[in-house]
Write an enzyme that holds these catalytic residues in place. Structure first.
Site, short mmCIF file in Angstrom:
data_model
loop_
_atom_site.label_atom_id
_atom_site.label_comp_id
_atom_site.label_asym_id
_atom_site.label_seq_id
_atom_site.Cartn_x
_atom_site.Cartn_y
_atom_site.Cartn_z
CB THR A 8 -6.48 7.91 7.71
OG1 THR A 8 -5.95 8.64 8.51
CG2 THR A 8 -6.65 9.11 6.38
N GLY A 45 -8.29 3.30 10.92
CA GLY A 45 -8.89 1.97 10.47
C GLY A 45 -8.78 1.66 8.89
CB THR A 46 -7.11 3.35 6.20
OG1 THR A 46 -7.34 4.40 6.71
CG2 THR A 46 -7.08 3.39 4.50
N GLY A 47 -6.36 0.49 7.09
CA GLY A 47 -5.69 -0.67 6.77
C GLY A 47 -6.48 -1.97 7.04
CB CYS A 48 -8.82 -2.75 10.05
SG CYS A 48 -7.58 -2.33 11.25
CE LYS A 96 -1.84 -1.69 3.74
NZ LYS A 96 -2.75 -1.99 4.98
#
Lengths: 551, 551
Positions: free
Chosen positions: B257, B259-262, B185
């Site tokens: 942003t 919790g974007t990865g989760c 990412k």
């Protein structure tokens, strides 16, 4: 009413995802609130039952509540499984401490004692704690039959709750336990319309809220095979100091009742957070839960969960936001990218920009454009006739007036190319012109004003895009577009000019706001996109006709 | 594709609700899957950061995974925060044990090491464990720049990832860690369209997926104030043995942003569970996350969460289910209950049922009904003209043929009451008839076929309801309706009879399925309900006219 008011759930975790904070957070999100959670205990659980429980250390329960409330404002708080006396006291202590100076938001207490699958979720020693410490600060408690009996038994009220009358007496007794209101859930007690009628005449003071019950002039629905049992009704009684209200609806035969209590209490908290009073919040929350059971899909081998998102449907257009003002138009262009490109970067346009376009081709184009503009004006008249507001009528008529003005400049322009008005009128209409013009009128007669608007869009936006595209390539260092001495300069100036571009801007704003106010279903969006793409093709066909001098 | 395929998330809990299993479960639900969870660690967390962590006992992590998978089939599994080496190993051990005999569903591993707020979520000792034990069974790992650097550093790849080229090299190196695919990412690396162009010419083998990037014939949107920065692009690189794909889209300036990865990894798991390949799943998941950030609303004082339900809109009609076959019609009737009742239980109907209705009133009614039926037939012709399918044309025409047949029996029927055909034709049209008839035609010209259908519904359903209502009160013990010797018996028989009732049944099915296939927005539903209510009023007005012998 705040956008997405905060709701905090203090409850257990259901690894199966159908109950506990998992059901709470899905419910809270589905109802338009923002959910945060303090987990009191973890369960290893599926639809068949609870296999294990891991209570969270009391200090950590406190710290979750504290950290969340320190940052995320809660408009309502819901408590579920509190597991033991220590955790229950800690929750009360932390809430009281946090709201020492400020009023506590409505606290909805679901006195979870036993799971749907029969597993004990509240230690005996904790029952007194929630009654003595939690109920007194609760705006509402939501026991079911079993929980009500358990709570009342400890207060020397041994009787079993079997009838509507029992429910009313029990609800009254439960008020004695200190909460400001009681919702006694009758899920395990079945009543008939006659029971309700008898109860009503015995207790006229109890308000009645029938929810989608048959018999009220809906015999055609029954005849057409609706199977909802009106012989069996589910009754809930809301008891407030101001009086009692009973809510009743048909029972649904279903295995998908896992997490019903969690769902109802978090739905109640969500509607209260949105500012509804308890009666209205109860009506909406019980209906949300009812339809959630009705829409449930199979999960696992035991008691499956509700469908928490039953009240939502997929949107096909992204939300309109300050950084994305044209989500709808962008989607249309992206979906028909190649057709759109073939239209706005058509060889006719390129040669026109270079100034190399053969004069006879341009003349053929403006002659046919003259016929097209007549259809275009008439289509807008049809749009005015289909409008439901004066604003709609006005916008359409303004466009017609613009076209009529354009026609005069058009005539003068044609004169420069040696085309007289008589010649314009007498020129036979090319098939490409007929196809496009008649498609506009047919679309207007066939559909609604939005569909007609979609048909009119490709012309408005396309010529705007062509104007800007040519203008940019004229100013670019490697600009291949020639303005100086270009025979077609005025045409380029017209469509890149402020007048036309402000019409484009208005058109964009109209369709974007209409699409945002009336978000289409996937089926309807596909219909709109089809009309849009058809018209971009007809536009390309129009320029092909000019390039090939086709009749 | 299963309805609501199961997705299991094995991750931490975020009390703030914006990340961890909370973000995962909202994402999974929003994307139409069913989520279950195994919690590895609890955090006391809000939008400002992580204040505390409570790791769950290893045995209990195992037991959550075991209990869920024993009952709820998972089509994809996602791992997030695994906290320490013991938990990480336990997760791998439990998954391997459960899938000893069956193939493991796609495992999407988000190697969560550090939170958006900079808090360490993975102990140093756990990094080797996830690399050595988890990556080899992972279908995909989804590190960001920071995590990729950390993972590679331990493998003697010290360099920092600064450019698109660095990303490609890093992705290739990450493949060496054992997962079947890598999604690197680029959220923390900014690229321009020129960077992309240069990279593309240097690496023609890398597939490119532009996502809503400007420059492709959308200049009108920029001119109209779209502020999305195309100067700054976010790039993700998906690396598979089959080759690399780059996804790029405009960067959004946003604090939301958290919790974007989760969110991205659980969206990936959801789309994979639905059967999409990794490239398509990545495209859809990155767009879902992109729009989630764009649609975010303020929560807390720090890094707020995404709007996980941005892609959904409230439905105004409950889902059509086997126990609720007519949710739309029921809602219409409930919303206009009093008008509907005033129509179907009109004094005219009551007297007709008792047989006490004055003959001149009935004659006035059938004369005006004759005029009305002409409008009614013409409205169906208009409906046929608006149909888009042969089925639609056929249904409308069949109704017209029924009306024409009805007209003949109608004439004969009128004869019995001494009304000749000439008299029928020459009778002046009453205002109530004109109002109703012209409203049908106007609605047909103004709107689409569904709106016209709504206008035609009140008559079809109302007379059906009246027929059944009278029939029921004739057979009831306390039946006040007289059939024997009733002058109007045939009228009652006609509308309660099989012919008419099967037409009602068909009509109900048509509108219920159309409403289900093309669920209306609140605005559109209000329009439909308005037309429905207007027509029930016009129907009541029609019978008032008959009762009062109004011209």
């Amino acid at each position: 009413m705040t956008s997405h008011p905060g709701v905090l759930t203090i409850a257990g975790s259901d690894s199966g995802g159908g109950a506990g904070i998992q059901a709470d957070l899905k419910t809270i999100a589905a109802l338009g609130c923002y959910g945060s959670s303090a987990i009191t205990a973890l369960t290893a659980q599926n639809t068949r039952g609870v296999q294990g429980v891991h209570p969270v250390p009391v200090k950590f329960v406190e710290s979750q509540i504290h950290v969340v409330l320190a940052d995320i404002d809660a408009k309502a708080i819901k408590t579920g499984m509190l597991y033991d006396a220590q955790i229950a006291s800690a929750v009360v202590r932390t809430l009281k401490a946090h709201y020492r100076e400020a009023p506590m938001p409505a606290l909805i207490c679901d006195p979870v004692c036993v799971s749907t699958s029969g597993h004990t979720l509240l230690r005996q020693d904790a029952v007194d704690t929630i009654v003595d410490e939690l109920f007194p600060i609760a705006a509402l408690i939501t026991p079911n039959k079993q929980e009500a009996e358990l709570l009342l038994a400890r207060r020397g009220y041994p009787a079993e709750i079997k009838s509507l009358h029992d429910m009313l007496v029990a609800a009254d007794a439960l008020m004695g336990l200190g909460s400001r209101a009681v919702l006694l859930k009758g899920g395990h007690i079945t009543a008939t319309l006659d029971d309700i009628a008898q109860f009503a005449s015995a207790h006229p003071e109890v308000k009645r809220v029938p929810q989608g019950v048959f018999g009220e002039n809906m015999e055609i629905l029954q005849l057409s095979g609706d199977t909802t049992k009106i012989e069996e009704l589910v009754v809930d009684i809301l008891y407030q100091t101001s009086g009692a209200t009973m809510f009743y609806r048909p029972r649904i035969d279903s295995q998908n009742t896992h997490g019903t209590g969690c769902t109802l209490s978090s739905a109640l908290a969500s509607f209260v957070a949105q500012g509804y009073d308890l009666v209205e919040a109860t009506r909406k929350a019980t209906e949300y839960t009812h339809f959630g059971i009705q829409a449930a899909y199979p999960v696992g081998g035991g008691h499956g969960p509700l469908d928490h998102l039953h009240g939502l449907r997929p949107a096909c257009i992204p939300a309109r936001t300050p950084t994305n003002k044209h989500p709808f138009t962008r989607l249309l262009i992206q979906q028909s990218a190649s057709t759109w490109k073939a239209y706005v970067e058509h060889p006719f346009v390129v040669e026109l920009g270079k100034g190399t376009l053969a004069k006879d081709k341009f003349v053929h184009f403006i002659k046919q454009d003259y016929h097209y503009l007549k259809y275009y004006a008439r289509a807008y008249a049809l749009l005015a006739a289909k409008a439901t507001t004066f604003g709609g009528v006005d916008r359409a008529v303004q466009t017609i007036l613009n076209v009529l003005r354009e026609i005069n400049t058009h005539k003068a322009f044609c004169g420069k190319f040696g085309v007289t008005e008589e010649e314009l009128e007498s020129t036979p209409e090319a098939s490409a012109t007929t196809a496009y013009g008649c498609y506009l009128i047919e679309t207007g007669l066939q559909g609604d004003s939005m569909k007609l608007t979609m048909a009119l869009l490709a012309c408005l936006l396309g010529y705007g895009e062509v104007g800007l595209w040519l203008k940019r390539h004229a100013s670019a260092p490697d600009g291949w577009v020639v303005l100086e001495g270009n025979t077609y300069l005025q045409w380029i100036e017209d469509y890149s000019g402020e007048n036309y571009q402000s019409a484009v801007k208005l058109g964009l704003d109209v369709i974007e706001s209409r699409a945002a106010e009336d978000p289409p279903s996937p089926a309807r969006f596909a219909e709109w996109a089809g009309v849009w793409q058809k018209c971009t093709q007809l536009e390309k066909g129009f320029w092909d006709m000019a390039m090939n001098l086709s009749p």
